[in-house]
Design an enzyme around this catalytic site. Structure first.
Site, PDB file in Angstrom:
ATOM      1  N   ASP A  38      -6.226   3.197  -3.459  1.00 15.10           N
ATOM      2  CA  ASP A  38      -6.416   3.025  -1.999  1.00 15.10           C
ATOM      3  C   ASP A  38      -7.712   3.209  -1.416  1.00 15.10           C
ATOM      4  O   ASP A  38      -8.186   2.233  -0.523  1.00 15.10           O
ATOM      5  CB  ASP A  38      -5.435   3.948  -1.325  1.00 15.10           C
ATOM      6  CG  ASP A  38      -5.797   5.527  -1.162  1.00 15.10           C
ATOM      7  OD1 ASP A  38      -6.019   5.829  -2.405  1.00 15.10           O
ATOM      8  OD2 ASP A  38      -5.395   6.367  -0.353  1.00 15.10           O
ATOM      9  N   ASP A  51     -10.120   6.666   6.573  1.00 12.87           N
ATOM     10  CA  ASP A  51      -8.862   6.383   6.507  1.00 12.87           C
ATOM     11  C   ASP A  51      -7.691   7.494   6.691  1.00 12.87           C
ATOM     12  O   ASP A  51      -7.805   8.613   6.347  1.00 12.87           O
ATOM     13  CB  ASP A  51      -8.326   5.932   5.022  1.00 12.87           C
ATOM     14  CG  ASP A  51      -6.923   5.200   4.973  1.00 12.87           C
ATOM     15  OD1 ASP A  51      -6.230   5.576   5.874  1.00 12.87           O
ATOM     16  OD2 ASP A  51      -6.643   5.053   3.564  1.00 12.87           O
ATOM     17  N   ASP A  65       0.929  -1.229   0.176  1.00 11.45           N
ATOM     18  CA  ASP A  65       0.038   0.103  -0.021  1.00 11.45           C
ATOM     19  C   ASP A  65       0.899   1.053   0.130  1.00 11.45           C
ATOM     20  O   ASP A  65       1.479   1.698   0.999  1.00 11.45           O
ATOM     21  CB  ASP A  65      -0.972   0.077   1.310  1.00 11.45           C
ATOM     22  CG  ASP A  65      -1.464   1.387   1.439  1.00 11.45           C
ATOM     23  OD1 ASP A  65      -1.720   1.939   0.487  1.00 11.45           O
ATOM     24  OD2 ASP A  65      -2.085   1.523   2.385  1.00 11.45           O
ATOM     25  N   GLY A 115      -8.975   7.033  -6.197  1.00  8.53           N
ATOM     26  CA  GLY A 115      -7.835   6.601  -5.719  1.00  8.53           C
ATOM     27  C   GLY A 115      -7.769   5.223  -5.491  1.00  8.53           C
ATOM     28  O   GLY A 115      -8.770   4.626  -4.845  1.00  8.53           O
ATOM     29  N   THR A 155       1.439  24.952  26.292  1.00  2.73           N
ATOM     30  CA  THR A 155       1.481  25.040  24.804  1.00  2.73           C
ATOM     31  C   THR A 155       1.344  23.733  24.086  1.00  2.73           C
ATOM     32  O   THR A 155       0.339  23.275  23.238  1.00  2.73           O
ATOM     33  CB  THR A 155       2.631  25.915  24.196  1.00  2.73           C
ATOM     34  OG1 THR A 155       2.589  27.192  24.925  1.00  2.73           O
ATOM     35  CG2 THR A 155       2.533  25.939  22.751  1.00  2.73           C
ATOM     36  N   THR A 180      -2.319  10.758   4.831  1.00  2.88           N
ATOM     37  CA  THR A 180      -1.943  12.023   4.467  1.00  2.88           C
ATOM     38  C   THR A 180      -2.906  13.112   4.376  1.00  2.88           C
ATOM     39  O   THR A 180      -3.015  14.312   5.059  1.00  2.88           O
ATOM     40  CB  THR A 180      -1.293  12.206   3.062  1.00  2.88           C
ATOM     41  OG1 THR A 180      -0.164  11.381   3.238  1.00  2.88           O
ATOM     42  CG2 THR A 180      -0.599  13.647   2.845  1.00  2.88           C
ATOM     43  N   ASN A 193       1.205   8.544   0.068  1.00  2.00           N
ATOM     44  CA  ASN A 193       2.170   9.703   0.112  1.00  2.00           C
ATOM     45  C   ASN A 193       3.014   9.947   1.051  1.00  2.00           C
ATOM     46  O   ASN A 193       4.215  10.288   0.955  1.00  2.00           O
ATOM     47  CB  ASN A 193       1.280  10.977  -0.100  1.00  2.00           C
ATOM     48  CG  ASN A 193       0.603  11.367  -1.283  1.00  2.00           C
ATOM     49  OD1 ASN A 193       1.242  11.213  -2.635  1.00  2.00           O
ATOM     50  ND2 ASN A 193      -0.810  10.952  -1.430  1.00  2.00           N
ATOM     51  N   THR A 194       2.574   9.615   2.474  1.00  2.01           N
ATOM     52  CA  THR A 194       3.511   9.644   3.624  1.00  2.01           C
ATOM     53  C   THR A 194       4.225   8.476   3.857  1.00  2.01           C
ATOM     54  O   THR A 194       5.310   8.139   4.211  1.00  2.01           O
ATOM     55  CB  THR A 194       2.673  10.120   4.770  1.00  2.01           C
ATOM     56  OG1 THR A 194       2.134  11.471   4.421  1.00  2.01           O
ATOM     57  CG2 THR A 194       3.591  10.521   5.858  1.00  2.01           C
TER      58      THR A 194
END
Length: 255
Positions: A109, A129, A6, A107, A184, A132, A9-10
């Site tokens: 995926d 999902d 699979d 796509g 923060t 990215t 992109n990331t």
């Protein structure tokens, strides 16, 4: 054994199936300028960690949303694998009718996830999902792909917070201890996790209104385990959903 890939992109999620059983899986960072030979080296090293080799691979199937890397995986298969490699696309049998305006823009995926979810549920379902982007994909009671939603992903938001502000640091995603952040970092964690959980719940609720309240909602993807526990609309998390979808499509194409 079947090698299922699979390619996102990331991250790239890789699995080795022995029949219907997922024997091994790995998640790697996607590097866009990697060559087929380099991919083969990585694959060999991963398999050796489990006492396996490329000789154990009888066939492979790839879902890719990174067009520039697809030919490199095909070179890997041609040069180093004895079995064939299938690339998910319009030419493959999926067993699922696609009811959107332009099926070719879907796509791979997203289609793979939809196939896996319907096979798992046997009825109306929706996949969230967490990659990215956060993709929501809806499947009808009759197993038809109906469409979905594409929303900005979590890492995009974290990067934007860091890049577009002078004082906010870049942080690692982690569950917040409370909704009110007492610093923060804690405030950012709370904003990201509760903000995305609320967004996911809102989108899923609207999809369910159209599909029917009985539709099953399944979460998958690299960040699903962080956000899903704070969502009310998600029924289950399945980290291996996409890999299992690839196995199913492989089997439907004579694998």
């Amino acid at each position: 054994m079947l090698l299922a890939i699979d390619l996102g992109n990331t991250q790239t999620h890789i699995g080795m199936f022995r029949g219907d059983e997922l024997a091994e899986s790995w998640r790697l960072a996607t590097v866009r300028d990697t060559t087929g030979d380099e991919l083969a080296t990585v694959m060999v090293n991963l398999l050796q960690l489990r006492g396996l080799s490329l000789d154990d691979v009888d066939g492979a199937i790839l879902s890719s949303v990174v067009p520039q890397l697809t030919p490199e995986y095909e070179r890997l298969a041609e040069r180093y694998l004895s079995g064939r490699m299938l690339v998910v696309g319009p030419h493959l049998k999926t067993g699922m009718a696609i009811r959107i305006d332009n099926p070719r823009e879907l796509g791979s995926d997203r289609l793979v996830n939809a196939v896996a979810a319907y096979d798992k549920c046997g009825g109306a379902c929706v996949v969230a999902d967490f990659g990215t982007t956060i993709n929501f994909d809806a499947v009808s009671t009759d197993g038809e792909y109906l469409g979905g939603v594409i929303a900005p992903g979590i890492e995009m938001s974290l990067e934007a917070l860091h890049q577009r502000t002078a004082k906010l640091p870049q942080i690692d995603l982690a569950p917040p201890e409370s909704a009110i952040g007492h610093g923060t970092l804690a405030a950012i964690q709370s904003g990201i996790v509760y903000g995305f959980a609320g967004s996911v719940d809102g989108i899923l609720a609207r999809i369910r209104e159209e599909l029917g309240d009985e539709a099953t909602a399944i979460a998958t993807g690299g960040n699903a385990n962080v956000i899903a526990p704070f969502c009310e609309e998600i029924d289950e998390v399945d980290d291996m959903l996409t890999l299992n979808g690839l196995r199913i499509i492989w089997e439907r194409n004579g694998g």
